[in-house]
Design a protein around this motif. Structure first.
Motif, PDB file in Angstrom:
ATOM      1  N   SER A 221      -2.058 -10.038 -11.692  1.00 16.29           N
ATOM      2  CA  SER A 221      -1.990  -9.448 -13.026  1.00 16.29           C
ATOM      3  C   SER A 221      -2.031  -7.931 -12.912  1.00 16.29           C
ATOM      4  CB  SER A 221      -3.175  -9.930 -13.879  1.00 16.29           C
ATOM      5  OG  SER A 221      -4.388  -9.367 -13.412  1.00 16.29           O
ATOM      6  N   THR A 222      -2.029  -7.265 -14.060  1.00 15.89           N
ATOM      7  CA  THR A 222      -2.152  -5.811 -14.072  1.00 15.89           C
ATOM      8  C   THR A 222      -3.612  -5.384 -13.989  1.00 15.89           C
ATOM      9  OG1 THR A 222      -2.203  -5.804 -16.500  1.00 15.89           O
ATOM     10  CG2 THR A 222      -0.050  -5.556 -15.441  1.00 15.89           C
ATOM     11  N   ALA A 223      -4.531  -6.337 -14.048  1.00 16.66           N
ATOM     12  CA  ALA A 223      -5.958  -6.030 -14.037  1.00 16.66           C
ATOM     13  C   ALA A 223      -6.480  -5.885 -12.613  1.00 16.66           C
ATOM     14  CB  ALA A 223      -6.738  -7.119 -14.776  1.00 16.66           C
ATOM     15  N   GLY A 224      -7.654  -5.267 -12.497  1.00 17.39           N
ATOM     16  CA  GLY A 224      -8.280  -5.086 -11.199  1.00 17.39           C
ATOM     17  C   GLY A 224      -9.469  -6.010 -11.023  1.00 17.39           C
TER      18      GLY A 224
ATOM     19  N   ALA B 102      -3.402   6.855 -13.127  1.00 18.09           N
ATOM     20  CA  ALA B 102      -2.291   6.266 -13.880  1.00 18.09           C
ATOM     21  C   ALA B 102      -1.591   5.179 -13.077  1.00 18.09           C
ATOM     22  CB  ALA B 102      -1.298   7.355 -14.278  1.00 18.09           C
ATOM     23  N   VAL B 103      -1.247   5.467 -11.821  1.00 19.97           N
ATOM     24  CA  VAL B 103      -0.536   4.495 -10.993  1.00 19.97           C
ATOM     25  C   VAL B 103      -1.394   3.262 -10.729  1.00 19.97           C
ATOM     26  CG1 VAL B 103       0.453   4.105  -8.702  1.00 19.97           C
ATOM     27  CG2 VAL B 103       0.933   6.228  -9.923  1.00 19.97           C
ATOM     28  N   CYS B 104      -2.676   3.480 -10.521  1.00 21.92           N
ATOM     29  CA  CYS B 104      -3.593   2.364 -10.264  1.00 21.92           C
ATOM     30  C   CYS B 104      -4.132   1.761 -11.553  1.00 21.92           C
ATOM     31  CB  CYS B 104      -4.753   2.833  -9.379  1.00 21.92           C
ATOM     32  SG  CYS B 104      -4.237   3.400  -7.743  1.00 21.92           S
ATOM     33  N   VAL B 105      -3.523   2.135 -12.678  1.00 21.01           N
ATOM     34  CA  VAL B 105      -3.871   1.646 -14.021  1.00 21.01           C
ATOM     35  C   VAL B 105      -5.382   1.571 -14.218  1.00 21.01           C
ATOM     36  CG1 VAL B 105      -1.708   0.478 -14.491  1.00 21.01           C
ATOM     37  CG2 VAL B 105      -3.460  -0.777 -13.278  1.00 21.01           C
TER      38      VAL B 105
ATOM     39  N   MET C 279       0.825  -1.202   0.000  1.00 18.79           N
ATOM     40  CA  MET C 279       0.000   0.000   0.000  1.00 18.79           C
ATOM     41  C   MET C 279       0.861   1.254   0.000  1.00 18.79           C
ATOM     42  SD  MET C 279      -3.034  -1.002   2.693  1.00 18.79           S
ATOM     43  CE  MET C 279      -3.635   0.684   2.676  1.00 18.79           C
ATOM     44  N   LEU C 280       1.917   1.243   0.807  1.00 15.23           N
ATOM     45  CA  LEU C 280       2.785   2.420   0.887  1.00 15.23           C
ATOM     46  C   LEU C 280       3.518   2.674  -0.425  1.00 15.23           C
ATOM     47  CD1 LEU C 280       4.256   2.097   4.494  1.00 15.23           C
ATOM     48  CD2 LEU C 280       2.618   3.793   3.652  1.00 15.23           C
ATOM     49  N   SER C 281       3.919   1.601  -1.120  1.00 16.65           N
ATOM     50  CA  SER C 281       4.639   1.786  -2.384  1.00 16.65           C
ATOM     51  C   SER C 281       3.754   2.479  -3.412  1.00 16.65           C
ATOM     52  CB  SER C 281       5.139   0.439  -2.923  1.00 16.65           C
ATOM     53  OG  SER C 281       4.056  -0.383  -3.310  1.00 16.65           O
ATOM     54  N   PHE C 282       2.484   2.083  -3.480  1.00 15.79           N
ATOM     55  CA  PHE C 282       1.552   2.739  -4.399  1.00 15.79           C
ATOM     56  C   PHE C 282       1.265   4.170  -3.944  1.00 15.79           C
ATOM     57  CE2 PHE C 282       0.557  -1.589  -5.784  1.00 15.79           C
ATOM     58  CZ  PHE C 282       0.483  -1.399  -7.149  1.00 15.79           C
ATOM     59  N   LEU C 283       1.080   4.353  -2.642  1.00 14.81           N
ATOM     60  CA  LEU C 283       0.766   5.684  -2.122  1.00 14.81           C
ATOM     61  C   LEU C 283       1.905   6.665  -2.384  1.00 14.81           C
ATOM     62  CD1 LEU C 283      -1.307   7.380  -0.596  1.00 14.81           C
ATOM     63  CD2 LEU C 283      -0.209   6.675   1.541  1.00 14.81           C
ATOM     64  N   MET C 284       3.140   6.235  -2.150  1.00  8.56           N
ATOM     65  CA  MET C 284       4.283   7.112  -2.392  1.00  8.56           C
ATOM     66  C   MET C 284       4.405   7.474  -3.864  1.00  8.56           C
ATOM     67  SD  MET C 284       7.334   5.823   0.164  1.00  8.56           S
ATOM     68  CE  MET C 284       7.339   4.147  -0.491  1.00  8.56           C
TER      69      MET C 284
ATOM     70  N   LEU D 246       2.689   7.761 -18.930  1.00 12.81           N
ATOM     71  CA  LEU D 246       3.007   6.390 -19.322  1.00 12.81           C
ATOM     72  C   LEU D 246       3.992   5.754 -18.346  1.00 12.81           C
ATOM     73  CD1 LEU D 246       2.211   4.491 -21.639  1.00 12.81           C
ATOM     74  CD2 LEU D 246       4.351   5.069 -22.755  1.00 12.81           C
ATOM     75  N   VAL D 247       4.935   6.533 -17.841  1.00 17.10           N
ATOM     76  CA  VAL D 247       5.875   6.028 -16.837  1.00 17.10           C
ATOM     77  C   VAL D 247       5.125   5.617 -15.575  1.00 17.10           C
ATOM     78  CG1 VAL D 247       7.762   6.660 -15.298  1.00 17.10           C
ATOM     79  CG2 VAL D 247       7.865   7.297 -17.706  1.00 17.10           C
ATOM     80  N   LEU D 248       4.187   6.451 -15.141  1.00 21.19           N
ATOM     81  CA  LEU D 248       3.385   6.114 -13.967  1.00 21.19           C
ATOM     82  C   LEU D 248       2.571   4.839 -14.211  1.00 21.19           C
ATOM     83  CD1 LEU D 248       2.012   9.615 -12.855  1.00 21.19           C
ATOM     84  CD2 LEU D 248       3.923   8.327 -11.881  1.00 21.19           C
ATOM     85  N   ILE D 249       2.031   4.695 -15.412  1.00 22.81           N
ATOM     86  CA  ILE D 249       1.279   3.487 -15.753  1.00 22.81           C
ATOM     87  C   ILE D 249       2.177   2.258 -15.675  1.00 22.81           C
ATOM     88  CG2 ILE D 249       0.137   2.277 -17.652  1.00 22.81           C
ATOM     89  CD1 ILE D 249      -0.933   5.003 -18.573  1.00 22.81           C
ATOM     90  N   GLN D 250       3.378   2.362 -16.241  1.00 23.21           N
ATOM     91  CA  GLN D 250       4.302   1.229 -16.243  1.00 23.21           C
ATOM     92  C   GLN D 250       4.723   0.853 -14.828  1.00 23.21           C
ATOM     93  OE1 GLN D 250       6.130  -0.496 -19.505  1.00 23.21           O
ATOM     94  NE2 GLN D 250       5.175  -1.605 -17.834  1.00 23.21           N
ATOM     95  N   LEU D 251       5.051   1.852 -14.021  1.00 25.59           N
ATOM     96  CA  LEU D 251       5.444   1.596 -12.638  1.00 25.59           C
ATOM     97  C   LEU D 251       4.298   0.994 -11.839  1.00 25.59           C
ATOM     98  CD1 LEU D 251       7.477   4.850 -11.859  1.00 25.59           C
ATOM     99  CD2 LEU D 251       8.383   2.569 -12.310  1.00 25.59           C
ATOM    100  N   GLY D 252       3.106   1.510 -12.050  1.00 23.45           N
ATOM    101  CA  GLY D 252       1.957   0.970 -11.337  1.00 23.45           C
ATOM    102  C   GLY D 252       1.536  -0.390 -11.833  1.00 23.45           C
ATOM    103  N   GLY D 253       1.692  -0.629 -13.144  1.00 26.68           N
ATOM    104  CA  GLY D 253       1.286  -1.911 -13.711  1.00 26.68           C
ATOM    105  C   GLY D 253       2.173  -3.061 -13.259  1.00 26.68           C
ATOM    106  N   ILE D 254       3.483  -2.882 -13.353  1.00 29.70           N
ATOM    107  CA  ILE D 254       4.402  -3.940 -12.925  1.00 29.70           C
ATOM    108  C   ILE D 254       4.441  -4.024 -11.406  1.00 29.70           C
ATOM    109  CG2 ILE D 254       6.806  -4.708 -12.925  1.00 29.70           C
ATOM    110  CD1 ILE D 254       7.164  -3.495 -15.619  1.00 29.70           C
ATOM    111  N   GLY D 255       4.429  -2.874 -10.744  1.00 30.76           N
ATOM    112  CA  GLY D 255       4.530  -2.852  -9.283  1.00 30.76           C
ATOM    113  C   GLY D 255       5.890  -2.348  -8.848  1.00 30.76           C
ATOM    114  N   MET D 256       5.882  -1.430  -7.913  1.00 26.49           N
ATOM    115  CA  MET D 256       7.130  -0.822  -7.457  1.00 26.49           C
ATOM    116  C   MET D 256       8.064  -1.846  -6.806  1.00 26.49           C
ATOM    117  SD  MET D 256       7.597   2.325  -8.166  1.00 26.49           S
ATOM    118  CE  MET D 256       8.783   2.827  -6.914  1.00 26.49           C
ATOM    119  N   LEU D 257       7.506  -2.815  -6.083  1.00 25.89           N
ATOM    120  CA  LEU D 257       8.358  -3.790  -5.403  1.00 25.89           C
ATOM    121  C   LEU D 257       9.114  -4.653  -6.405  1.00 25.89           C
ATOM    122  CD1 LEU D 257       6.018  -4.887  -2.484  1.00 25.89           C
ATOM    123  CD2 LEU D 257       8.026  -3.427  -2.350  1.00 25.89           C
TER     124      LEU D 257
END
Length: 437
Positions: A294-297, A39-42, A1-6, A63-74
């Motif tokens: 996955s990248t889906a919700g 974007a981060v939450c795709v 949660m913190l990784s997405f929030l940051m 697009l960078v935010l989408i990529q980071l959020g899609g793959i996951g910061m961790l």
């Protein structure tokens, strides 16, 4: 949660203070946070037109935010640490890859790198295919950026587009629909299932002798939802929003209607002009969403399947739910039930809030329009019936919370908020029955 929030906070601050991202004036704080969260939450819900409001540099940042959020910061953090010669902690590795116990034959380090490899492979192939498809129509130079942007957005199930009308200008392009649909389905399968299929059929790993129940369930449910809803959408809209198309285009676009709610967010039709039947079926598919990891919700295909298997087992008076000659652990069934209850509760409360705020601000949207918006936000889909840009500031904050809750997971939020009172040891209270039904 913190990784997405940051990541959301950093993205919002940069969007707020970099004028080079905008054609004219920049976004205010609420809209910057909304755009960054989307974007981060795709998700793909937008309060301003991505195609005309942002410069190419601003679109690239999104697009960078989408990529980071899609793959996951961790995942990305683990890859960077490993590339620099370090080693992520075991806890970080396990968090990054999620339910790795489903594939014990593959190390966490290997799976982390494969997640990145799969992502860039599919996005690269998708970009090339879209470039070949759009080159003659848009021009070979002008097609480069849209092809890259839409490929990443599609695989990450984000739904952002550099076209003001999303993909409505490509209703008559079966190749475009096929490529985007393939990217969406691939991104929604889940990296655990993708890795297992890769090990079983590509690498011929002898340790993976059969597909797990998880992967079988993902493939079966995804196929049933995709091809089962295809003819239903075609029947609903054959003389509706699809009426002006050729027969072949009707079939391809009705297939896309079955693909995009899971949870891509691209649209080839105007959902505001679609029938209530189509929109309500779309809401159901949005609630189900893609597959775990996955990248889906959404609540995920396996959650939907386990609830169905539970009901079927109870009808047959079986004590356990089973699939593919295997019994499903009761703890997993309980998690699926808990996720369903929490998700439905959040959606119901949010629809009530959005309706109440809308009425207070004099909004006149129909109930299904608000329901559609809430389902789209919570399940990180990005489809809309055209009201997102007209939402009041309080309504936008409700949608921001929904996008964040949907991406990080209702169970994760519930676990983070609940304080476990473990003093006194583990014990069970006495049973007393309650009448139900």
């Amino acid at each position: 949660m913190l990784s997405f929030l940051m990541l959301i906070v950093v993205g919002a601050v940069i969007l707020r203070f970099v004028p080079a991202f905008y054609v004219n004036e920049g976004l205010n704080w609420t809209d910057s946070i909304f755009t960054s969260t989307s974007a981060v939450c795709v998700t793909g819900l937008i309060v301003v037109d991505t195609a005309t409001y942002f410069t190419p540099l601003g679109q690239a940042f999104i697009l960078v935010l989408i990529q980071l959020g899609g793959i996951g910061m961790l995942v990305l953090t683990s890859v960077i640490i490993s590339a620099l010669g370090g080693r992520p902690s075991l806890g970080t590795e396990n968090l990054a890859v999620g339910a790795r116990h489903m594939l014990p034959q593959v190390t966490a380090r290997r799976l982390i790198f494969d997640v990145v490899r799969f992502t860039f492979f599919f996005e690269a192939v998708g970009a090339i295919m879209l470039y070949i498809t759009w080159g003659p129509r848009l021009g070979w130079t002008e097609a480069i950026w849209p092809a890259i942007f839409h490929s990443v957005s599609a695989f990450c199930n984000a739904g952002f587009s550099t076209n003001s009308a999303s993909l409505m200008d490509f209703q008559d392009s079966p190749a475009t629909i096929a490529v985007i649909s393939s990217l969406v389905v691939a991104g929604g399968l889940g990296f655990i299932s993708m890795e297992e299929l890769h090990q079983r059929f590509i690498r011929r790993n002898k340790a993976v002798r059969r597909l797990s129940v998880h992967t079988k369930l993902v493939l079966v449910v995804s196929g049933l939802l995709l091809f089962g809803c295809w003819p239903i959408f075609a029947a609903f809209e054959w003389t509706g929003v699809l009426s002006e198309m050729s027969t072949f285009d009707k079939l391809t676009n009705s297939l896309f209607l079955s693909v995009t709610p899971r949870t891509a967010g691209f649209n080839t039709i105007d959902y505001g002009a679609a029938s209530d039947s189509t929109n309500f079926l779309t809401i159901i598919l949005m609630m189900i969403g893609g597959s775990p990891g996955s990248t889906a919700g959404g609540m995920k295909t396996t959650t939907f399947a386990l609830l169905g298997l539970l009901a079927w087992s109870r009808l047959r008076s079986h004590s356990t739910a089973s699939f593919a000659d295997r019994s499903i652990p009761s703890e997993t069934i309980q998690r699926a039930t808990g996720l369903f209850v929490i998700a439905i509760g959040i959606v119901v409360l949010s629809v009530f809030l959005l309706a109440s705020i809308g009425d207070a601000y004099g909004a006149k949207e129909a109930f299904i329009v608000r329901f559609f918006e809430v389902a789209s936000a919570f399940n990180t889909v990005g489809l809309s019936m055209g009201v997102t840009a007209d939402l009041s500031a309080p309504s936008r904050w409700v949608v921001i919370f929904l996008m964040f809750a949907g991406r990080t997971g209702p169970l994760a939020i519930a676990a983070a908020l609940v304080v476990r009172l473990t003093a006194g040891g583990r014990y069970r209270l006495a049973y007393e029955d309650v009448v139900v039904g």
